[in-house]
Design a protein around this motif. Structure first.
Motif, PDB file in Angstrom:
ATOM      1  N   GLY A 110      40.667  43.105  60.054  1.00 31.97           N
ATOM      2  CA  GLY A 110      39.610  44.090  60.347  1.00 31.97           C
ATOM      3  C   GLY A 110      38.212  43.561  60.066  1.00 31.97           C
ATOM      4  O   GLY A 110      37.329  43.597  60.935  1.00 31.97           O
ATOM      5  N   PRO A 111      37.972  43.020  58.846  1.00 35.52           N
ATOM      6  CA  PRO A 111      36.637  42.483  58.558  1.00 35.52           C
ATOM      7  C   PRO A 111      36.238  41.315  59.462  1.00 35.52           C
ATOM      8  O   PRO A 111      35.122  41.283  59.998  1.00 35.52           O
ATOM      9  N   LEU A 112      37.147  40.347  59.650  1.00 36.35           N
ATOM     10  CA  LEU A 112      36.774  39.165  60.432  1.00 36.35           C
ATOM     11  C   LEU A 112      36.544  39.505  61.903  1.00 36.35           C
ATOM     12  O   LEU A 112      35.679  38.919  62.558  1.00 36.35           O
ATOM     13  N   ALA A 113      37.283  40.478  62.434  1.00 38.89           N
ATOM     14  CA  ALA A 113      37.051  40.892  63.827  1.00 38.89           C
ATOM     15  C   ALA A 113      35.660  41.502  64.001  1.00 38.89           C
ATOM     16  O   ALA A 113      35.115  41.536  65.099  1.00 38.89           O
ATOM     17  N   ASN A 114      35.077  41.981  62.886  1.00 39.01           N
ATOM     18  CA  ASN A 114      33.716  42.539  62.927  1.00 39.01           C
ATOM     19  C   ASN A 114      32.658  41.537  62.463  1.00 39.01           C
ATOM     20  O   ASN A 114      31.501  41.904  62.265  1.00 39.01           O
ATOM     21  N   GLY A 115      33.064  40.289  62.240  1.00 42.61           N
ATOM     22  CA  GLY A 115      32.097  39.289  61.791  1.00 42.61           C
ATOM     23  C   GLY A 115      31.569  39.547  60.390  1.00 42.61           C
ATOM     24  O   GLY A 115      30.449  39.195  60.056  1.00 42.61           O
ATOM     25  N   ALA A 116      32.412  40.151  59.545  1.00 45.82           N
ATOM     26  CA  ALA A 116      31.984  40.552  58.204  1.00 45.82           C
ATOM     27  C   ALA A 116      32.123  39.406  57.202  1.00 45.82           C
ATOM     28  O   ALA A 116      32.778  38.397  57.473  1.00 45.82           O
ATOM     29  N   THR A 117      31.530  39.616  56.021  1.00 44.11           N
ATOM     30  CA  THR A 117      31.788  38.767  54.855  1.00 44.11           C
ATOM     31  C   THR A 117      32.794  39.507  53.991  1.00 44.11           C
ATOM     32  O   THR A 117      32.513  40.613  53.524  1.00 44.11           O
ATOM     33  N   THR A 118      33.969  38.905  53.798  1.00 45.67           N
ATOM     34  CA  THR A 118      35.047  39.578  53.071  1.00 45.67           C
ATOM     35  C   THR A 118      35.371  38.788  51.800  1.00 45.67           C
ATOM     36  O   THR A 118      35.529  37.577  51.838  1.00 45.67           O
ATOM     37  N   VAL A 119      35.410  39.496  50.664  1.00 50.49           N
ATOM     38  CA  VAL A 119      35.663  38.852  49.370  1.00 50.49           C
ATOM     39  C   VAL A 119      37.166  38.774  49.123  1.00 50.49           C
ATOM     40  O   VAL A 119      37.888  39.748  49.342  1.00 50.49           O
ATOM     41  N   MET A 120      37.621  37.606  48.662  1.00 48.97           N
ATOM     42  CA  MET A 120      39.016  37.412  48.237  1.00 48.97           C
ATOM     43  C   MET A 120      39.002  37.129  46.747  1.00 48.97           C
ATOM     44  O   MET A 120      38.407  36.142  46.315  1.00 48.97           O
ATOM     45  N   PHE A 121      39.654  37.970  45.962  1.00 51.37           N
ATOM     46  CA  PHE A 121      39.648  37.807  44.507  1.00 51.37           C
ATOM     47  C   PHE A 121      41.032  37.403  44.015  1.00 51.37           C
ATOM     48  O   PHE A 121      42.019  38.075  44.283  1.00 51.37           O
ATOM     49  N   GLU A 122      41.075  36.294  43.265  1.00 49.87           N
ATOM     50  CA  GLU A 122      42.353  35.747  42.813  1.00 49.87           C
ATOM     51  C   GLU A 122      42.868  36.438  41.555  1.00 49.87           C
ATOM     52  O   GLU A 122      44.069  36.441  41.293  1.00 49.87           O
ATOM     53  N   GLY A 123      41.963  37.020  40.757  1.00 48.43           N
ATOM     54  CA  GLY A 123      42.329  37.447  39.409  1.00 48.43           C
ATOM     55  C   GLY A 123      42.791  38.882  39.266  1.00 48.43           C
ATOM     56  O   GLY A 123      43.248  39.512  40.225  1.00 48.43           O
ATOM     57  N   VAL A 124      42.640  39.388  38.041  1.00 49.01           N
ATOM     58  CA  VAL A 124      43.066  40.752  37.697  1.00 49.01           C
ATOM     59  C   VAL A 124      41.863  41.489  37.098  1.00 49.01           C
ATOM     60  O   VAL A 124      40.937  40.859  36.590  1.00 49.01           O
ATOM     61  N   PRO A 125      41.871  42.832  37.129  1.00 43.65           N
ATOM     62  CA  PRO A 125      40.688  43.579  36.663  1.00 43.65           C
ATOM     63  C   PRO A 125      40.432  43.475  35.161  1.00 43.65           C
ATOM     64  O   PRO A 125      39.363  43.834  34.695  1.00 43.65           O
ATOM     65  N   SER A 126      41.399  42.961  34.402  1.00 48.30           N
ATOM     66  CA  SER A 126      41.266  42.961  32.935  1.00 48.30           C
ATOM     67  C   SER A 126      40.943  41.590  32.356  1.00 48.30           C
ATOM     68  O   SER A 126      40.925  41.428  31.142  1.00 48.30           O
ATOM     69  N   PHE A 127      40.724  40.575  33.192  1.00 47.25           N
ATOM     70  CA  PHE A 127      40.490  39.217  32.687  1.00 47.25           C
ATOM     71  C   PHE A 127      39.161  38.665  33.167  1.00 47.25           C
ATOM     72  O   PHE A 127      38.864  38.748  34.352  1.00 47.25           O
ATOM     73  N   PRO A 128      38.323  38.082  32.310  1.00 47.42           N
ATOM     74  CA  PRO A 128      38.550  37.938  30.861  1.00 47.42           C
ATOM     75  C   PRO A 128      38.375  39.234  30.076  1.00 47.42           C
ATOM     76  O   PRO A 128      38.736  39.304  28.910  1.00 47.42           O
ATOM     77  N   ASP A 129      37.790  40.256  30.694  1.00 51.42           N
ATOM     78  CA  ASP A 129      37.751  41.575  30.046  1.00 51.42           C
ATOM     79  C   ASP A 129      37.723  42.648  31.133  1.00 51.42           C
ATOM     80  O   ASP A 129      37.769  42.339  32.326  1.00 51.42           O
ATOM     81  N   TYR A 130      37.637  43.909  30.710  1.00 48.03           N
ATOM     82  CA  TYR A 130      37.733  45.020  31.671  1.00 48.03           C
ATOM     83  C   TYR A 130      36.455  45.239  32.491  1.00 48.03           C
ATOM     84  O   TYR A 130      36.378  46.179  33.269  1.00 48.03           O
ATOM     85  N   GLY A 131      35.485  44.351  32.326  1.00 43.82           N
ATOM     86  CA  GLY A 131      34.273  44.442  33.145  1.00 43.82           C
ATOM     87  C   GLY A 131      34.326  43.534  34.362  1.00 43.82           C
ATOM     88  O   GLY A 131      33.353  43.433  35.118  1.00 43.82           O
ATOM     89  N   ARG A 132      35.485  42.899  34.589  1.00 41.26           N
ATOM     90  CA  ARG A 132      35.522  41.853  35.627  1.00 41.26           C
ATOM     91  C   ARG A 132      35.142  42.353  37.032  1.00 41.26           C
ATOM     92  O   ARG A 132      34.381  41.718  37.760  1.00 41.26           O
ATOM     93  N   PHE A 133      35.701  43.497  37.441  1.00 40.77           N
ATOM     94  CA  PHE A 133      35.368  44.032  38.768  1.00 40.77           C
ATOM     95  C   PHE A 133      33.849  44.203  38.903  1.00 40.77           C
ATOM     96  O   PHE A 133      33.250  43.833  39.912  1.00 40.77           O
TER      97      PHE A 133
END
Length: 635
Positions: free
Chosen positions: A305-328
């Protein structure tokens, strides 16, 4: 053209009316004006839900990667297509431009061809959230191979089942993956799985964690040297509109996982259209969906969906709690994210933590917030709205399924007034119907029933791979002539839809149909409660009674348990009525969840009913250890 980008409520109603009066001409106009076709269609739609058979844009020819990559090269070649944010915040983020993506996908596609993969072959992809995952998906589509991404958290047994079901010739994996502070031996899991998979001829291995692994001679190959030698251009395979694009497995409530088959043209048109509208994407936005590409959310709203619209799409490898709960919130601030799309499970987990994790970040770039995977409860909705969106960002509570390919019911930001816990209105082209137990459609508002869709939309799954009969039986037999979602829903006085949960999560107590979602919402309003799950168990008088599994916040841990039980039932009485009170409330350290965040209610049901001899397949659980703890303390 206003049809493609809806900006206010009046326009939504105009576009919606047009889309249901004449669906063919509506979708034809969108397909014609916004995509690149090698050959135009002969017929927009041919369908028969009794078979079921659905064909969109029949006779058309295209390649989806030309629409997602090539056509952007002249206008946005140097724009970031994929923004990769690694697990470790100390590792630098990677910006992959559309031009670089074109080269990397072409090289990967040529590697696939050199290793014997051709149009129609199945390739299973078992990778962490690294750029190679998106690139391998697109490389398969480039040459007409059918990709089947298997979430890289599944066990060897679950992996083997899926590889064998689709008869994959190749598996793409990595030497391992990072998950927070842990590393996971993906290659070891693949090796174990492939002992059961004689059909796999080649395993391509990406380097991620630089660990020593076993490479089986004649089968396993390091990916990077092959890419280094590959030619940087690959002529795209011309596909028919209804050629298969991918198979994605979804857990069946019974038996084997179901390989949902999605085809090319309709899926492309619908995911691109819904992405543009549900997220109100504009040219310089930075969009981030936190899902894994192993799920449909990642396929439709990280990649296609994003690429068909020529968007910039973020890919995140990690988890919301690492290194702390402020990661997102750290990532939102760092990359100036404008649209943020995540699961209610993640929001509830973050809401339990100290608010400083949110407030110490600048989130002023955000314009739209989204949720996916399950209905969002009211408390989490308000926390998300107040603290993340600062009451300025509409929340799109999107309802859809692996089977639907794209969002079917959702607010459109700045057009649809939002209402907590409601997915609100159907997307253009979607014709919902609420049905009663006798198969009759329930007309009017302020009603509830089983949610069906009366008319096909372009991204509906066409079949279950290798088992069309099961597809018919599962989705088209309960209400002939309609697609049955398996969900219950209610329609309020203005026609907004609220999903009340799976129909098998509707419990009949003393003759009353009680959806678990509203009861859980009521419990979760209690200040001491973090999360809850409700199941039914047999009761001599009521037929069924309600059993609640409740996770407490830290503030609740020290409280008197009997008083807490009384207060929880009091809240349910206030929100729903005394009929919905719980007979048993067990306080638990966690709930058994799949890796996509779904609560495995059938396990909780068996524990509540004291049927623990056979809990069924628990290989897809993220936290199997929690099951034993719950069983040891069952009431």
């Amino acid at each position: 053209m206003s049809n493609y980008h809806i900006k206010h409520l009046e326009e939504y109603y105009q576009v919606y009316r047009k889309s249901v009066r004449n669906p063919e001409s509506f979708w034809e106009e969108i397909a014609e004006e916004h995509f690149m076709w090698r050959k135009r269609w002969d017929n927009v739609l041919d369908w028969d839900f009794s078979k079921p058979e659905i064909k969109w844009f029949e006779g058309a020819q295209l390649n989806i990667t030309e629409n997602c990559i090539d056509r952007h090269l002249y206008t946005r070649g140097d724009k970031t297509a994929i923004l990769f944010e690694p697990n470790d915040p100390k590792e630098e983020a990677e910006h992959i431009t559309y031009r670089q993506l074109h080269e990397r996908v072409s090289k990967f596609a040529n590697v696939l061809k050199e290793n014997g993969i051709k149009k129609g072959d199945r390739v299973c992809i078992y990778l962490p959230m690294i750029p190679e995952l998106a690139i391998s998906v697109l490389a398969c589509a480039r040459i007409g191979a059918i990709h089947s991404v298997i979430f890289a958290g599944f066990s060897a047994t679950a992996l083997a089942t899926r590889v064998n079901d689709c008869k994959a010739k190749m598996v793409i994996t990595s030497d391992g993956s990072y998950r927070g502070a842990k590393t996971i031996d993906l290659k070891g899991i693949v090796d174990e799985a492939l002992e059961q998979c004689p059909g796999v001829q080649t395993v391509l291995v990406a380097k991620r964690i630089n660990s020593k692994i076993n490479m089986k001679a004649g089968r396993d190959k390091w990916l990077q040297p092959l890419l280094d030698d590959a030619y940087a251009d690959c002529v795209p395979e011309i596909m028919d509109a209804e050629d298969p694009l991918f198979i994605l497995y979804t857990s069946g409530s019974t038996g084997r996982p179901k390989g949902m088959l999605h085809t090319t043209a309709g899926y492309m048109v619908y995911t691109a259209y819904t992405f543009k509208n549900v997220f109100q994407y504009k040219e310089d936005d930075v969009y981030w969906c936190t899902a894994d590409i192993g799920w449909i959310t990642g396929h439709s709203y990280i990649v296609y969906g994003p690429l068909a619209n020529g968007a910039t799409t973020v890919m995140f490898e990690g988890v919301p709690s690492f290194p702390d709960y402020g990661r997102f919130w750290d990532i939102v601030e760092k990359h100036k994210v404008t649209q943020f799309y995540t699961a209610p499970t993640a929001i509830r987990a973050l809401a339990k933590e100290n608010l400083d994790y949110v407030t110490e970040h600048d989130l002023s770039s955000l314009k739209v917030l989204g949720t996916v995977g399950e209905p969002i409860n009211e408390e989490a909705w308000h926390w998300y709205n107040d603290h993340v969106g600062k009451k300025k960002c509409p929340i799109v509570d999107t309802w859809w399924q692996t089977e639907t390919g794209g969002v079917l019911i959702s607010p459109i930001p700045f057009a649809t007034p939002t209402k907590p816990t409601y997915a609100t209105l159907p997307m253009p082209g979607i014709q919902p119907a609420l049905m009663d137990e006798n198969g009759k459609e329930i007309k009017g508002n302020q009603v509830d029933g089983r949610l069906c869709i009366k008319f096909p939309w372009p991204s509906i799954a066409r079949s279950i791979w290798g088992n069309h009969e099961r597809y018919k039986e599962t989705y088209f037999s309960a209400f002939p002539g309609k697609y049955f979602t398996g969900d219950g829903a209610l329609r309020d006085e203005v026609g907004y839809y609220r999903i009340t949960g799976r129909v098998d999560d509707v419990i009949i107590v003393s003759g009353h149909n009680l959806g678990t979602a509203p009861i859980e919402d009521a419990i979760n309003e209690h200040p001491a409660v973090a999360e809850s799950a409700i199941v039914g168990f047999p009761h001599d008088i009521k037929g069924n009674a309600l059993y609640g599994y409740v996770i407490l916040k830290e503030t609740g841990e020290s409280r008197d348990r009997d008083n807490l039980r009384k207060e929880i039932n009091q809240m349910i009485t206030e929100h729903i009525g005394p009929i919905a009170k719980l007979n048993k409330i067990q306080f638990v350290p966690g709930l058994p969840k799949t890796r996509s965040g779904k609560i495995m209610r059938r396990i909780l049901r068996k524990i509540a009913c004291n049927e623990t001899d056979n809990l069924g397949d628990t290989s897809t659980l993220l936290n199997p250890e929690v099951v034993k703890e719950i069983m040891d303390n069952v009431l």
